[in-house]
Design a protein around this motif. Structure first.
Motif, short mmCIF file in Angstrom:
data_model
loop_
_atom_site.label_atom_id
_atom_site.label_comp_id
_atom_site.label_asym_id
_atom_site.label_seq_id
_atom_site.Cartn_x
_atom_site.Cartn_y
_atom_site.Cartn_z
N GLU A 71 0.73 -1.22 -0.46
CA GLU A 71 0.03 0.44 -0.18
C GLU A 71 0.71 1.50 -0.25
N LYS A 78 -6.90 0.72 1.06
CA LYS A 78 -8.04 -0.09 0.82
C LYS A 78 -8.67 1.43 1.71
N ASP A 80 -12.09 1.38 4.08
CA ASP A 80 -13.88 1.18 3.89
C ASP A 80 -14.23 0.31 2.81
N GLY A 81 -13.15 -0.63 2.24
CA GLY A 81 -13.63 -1.60 0.98
C GLY A 81 -13.40 -0.55 -0.55
N LYS A 82 -12.78 0.78 -0.17
CA LYS A 82 -13.50 1.84 -1.53
C LYS A 82 -11.29 2.20 -1.66
N ASP A 83 -10.62 1.72 -3.05
CA ASP A 83 -9.58 2.37 -2.93
C ASP A 83 -9.26 3.17 -2.99
N THR A 84 -8.04 4.16 -2.44
CA THR A 84 -7.61 5.24 -2.01
C THR A 84 -6.83 5.87 -2.55
N LYS A 85 -6.24 7.35 -3.55
CA LYS A 85 -4.91 8.06 -3.31
C LYS A 85 -4.15 7.86 -2.22
#
Length: 106
Positions: A71, A78, A80-85
């Motif tokens: 990461e 990730k 909350d289950g979302k891809d975040t920059k």
């Protein structure tokens, strides 16, 4: 010969806290120079999670170091289950591994 072995063991044990302190100082310097502390801290959630909460999330997971390393290196994570920059880690592979161990040991 036994005395030599005992001295060697004691010297090794005495060296361990010093080397761990150096590793922590290097990791803290990497986190500071990389701008990580703008969004993270050891114990308080800011814009990003605290290192303490990251360590708790991955505690007992065999792939924890590899996951956090990926990461940080890849610039995505990730949340909350979302891809975040996420800002990609800038430093050597040794610095990255040391920093990941620091984060997971909080």
């Amino acid at each position: 010969m036994k005395q030599f072995a005992v001295v060697a063991v004691i010297a090794g044990l005495a060296w361990t806290p010093f080397s761990q302190a150096q590793d922590a100082a290097k990791a803290e310097a990497s986190l500071k120079s990389g701008g990580c502390l703008k969004c993270h801290s050891v114990s308080a959630d800011k814009d990003g999670p605290s290192y303490k909460s990251v360590a708790a999330k991955y505690k007992g997971k065999a792939d924890a170091a590899a996951t956090v390393e990926g990461e940080l290196k890849g610039g995505m994570m990730k949340v909350d289950g979302k891809d975040t920059k996420h800002a990609a880690f800038k430093g050597s592979d040794a610095d990255l591994k040391n920093t990941v161990q620091y984060i997971l040991s909080r």
